[in-house]
Write a protein that holds these residues in place. Sequence first.
Motif, PDB file in Angstrom:
ATOM      1  N   VAL A   4       0.807  -1.224   0.000  1.00 22.77           N
ATOM      2  CA  VAL A   4       0.000   0.000   0.000  1.00 22.77           C
ATOM      3  C   VAL A   4       0.842   1.277   0.000  1.00 22.77           C
ATOM      4  N   PRO A   5       1.906   1.402   0.814  1.00 27.53           N
ATOM      5  CA  PRO A   5       2.682   2.658   0.794  1.00 27.53           C
ATOM      6  C   PRO A   5       3.386   2.960  -0.527  1.00 27.53           C
ATOM      7  N   LEU A  15      -8.480   0.838  -1.217  1.00 27.48           N
ATOM      8  CA  LEU A  15      -8.117  -0.359  -0.457  1.00 27.48           C
ATOM      9  C   LEU A  15      -9.203  -1.419  -0.551  1.00 27.48           C
ATOM     10  N   ILE A  16     -10.450  -1.006  -0.435  1.00 25.39           N
ATOM     11  CA  ILE A  16     -11.567  -1.944  -0.523  1.00 25.39           C
ATOM     12  C   ILE A  16     -11.577  -2.639  -1.873  1.00 25.39           C
ATOM     13  N   GLU A  17     -11.396  -1.873  -2.923  1.00 24.77           N
ATOM     14  CA  GLU A  17     -11.464  -2.428  -4.277  1.00 24.77           C
ATOM     15  C   GLU A  17     -10.273  -3.334  -4.604  1.00 24.77           C
ATOM     16  N   ARG A  18      -9.065  -2.876  -4.317  1.00 26.05           N
ATOM     17  CA  ARG A  18      -7.878  -3.629  -4.709  1.00 26.05           C
ATOM     18  C   ARG A  18      -7.592  -4.822  -3.804  1.00 26.05           C
ATOM     19  N   LEU A  19      -7.813  -4.668  -2.503  1.00 25.75           N
ATOM     20  CA  LEU A  19      -7.457  -5.729  -1.562  1.00 25.75           C
ATOM     21  C   LEU A  19      -8.636  -6.595  -1.135  1.00 25.75           C
ATOM     22  N   LYS A  20      -9.838  -6.224  -1.567  1.00 26.09           N
ATOM     23  CA  LYS A  20     -11.053  -6.986  -1.236  1.00 26.09           C
ATOM     24  C   LYS A  20     -11.228  -7.121   0.279  1.00 26.09           C
ATOM     25  N   ILE A  21     -11.128  -5.984   0.993  1.00 29.33           N
ATOM     26  CA  ILE A  21     -11.338  -5.963   2.433  1.00 29.33           C
ATOM     27  C   ILE A  21     -12.545  -5.081   2.736  1.00 29.33           C
ATOM     28  N   ILE A  39       2.640   6.938   4.958  1.00 29.96           N
ATOM     29  CA  ILE A  39       1.821   7.676   4.008  1.00 29.96           C
ATOM     30  C   ILE A  39       1.505   9.044   4.616  1.00 29.96           C
ATOM     31  N   LYS A  40       1.121   9.996   3.765  1.00 24.26           N
ATOM     32  CA  LYS A  40       0.741  11.307   4.282  1.00 24.26           C
ATOM     33  C   LYS A  40      -0.599  11.727   3.693  1.00 24.26           C
ATOM     34  N   ARG A  53       1.819   8.306  -1.062  1.00 19.42           N
ATOM     35  CA  ARG A  53       3.041   7.748  -0.504  1.00 19.42           C
ATOM     36  C   ARG A  53       3.999   8.869  -0.129  1.00 19.42           C
ATOM     37  N   LEU A  54       4.920   8.578   0.736  1.00 22.15           N
ATOM     38  CA  LEU A  54       5.949   9.535   1.075  1.00 22.15           C
ATOM     39  C   LEU A  54       7.095   9.380   0.107  1.00 22.15           C
ATOM     40  N   THR A  55       7.624  10.504  -0.325  1.00 21.58           N
ATOM     41  CA  THR A  55       8.814  10.485  -1.173  1.00 21.58           C
ATOM     42  C   THR A  55       9.955  11.125  -0.409  1.00 21.58           C
ATOM     43  N   THR A  56      11.154  10.747  -0.703  1.00 19.32           N
ATOM     44  CA  THR A  56      12.296  11.273   0.028  1.00 19.32           C
ATOM     45  C   THR A  56      12.520  12.755  -0.248  1.00 19.32           C
ATOM     46  N   ALA A  57      12.114  13.233  -1.406  1.00 15.61           N
ATOM     47  CA  ALA A  57      12.304  14.644  -1.762  1.00 15.61           C
ATOM     48  C   ALA A  57      11.412  15.555  -0.935  1.00 15.61           C
TER      49      ALA A  57
END
Length: 59
Positions: A4-5, A15-21, A39-40, A53-57
């Motif tokens: 997910v991240p 999340l519901i759609e892709r992971l079926k939860i 995540i932010k 997602r978090l990016t290093t930049a």
Amino acid sequence: MKEVPTWRFISQSILIERLKINGSLARVTIRHLEKEGLIKRIVHHSGQLIYTRLTTASD
């Protein structure tokens, strides 16, 4: 939790759609990932929370 991240756009409905939860598990997962700093939040509009997602930049 590992996959997910890496997604560019994260929301409860994604999340519901892709992971079926169910919705309550998706909300708990999102809260946990935000607490861990993986995540932010981008937008909080009414009941819909949108994350990325978090990016290093941007750290």
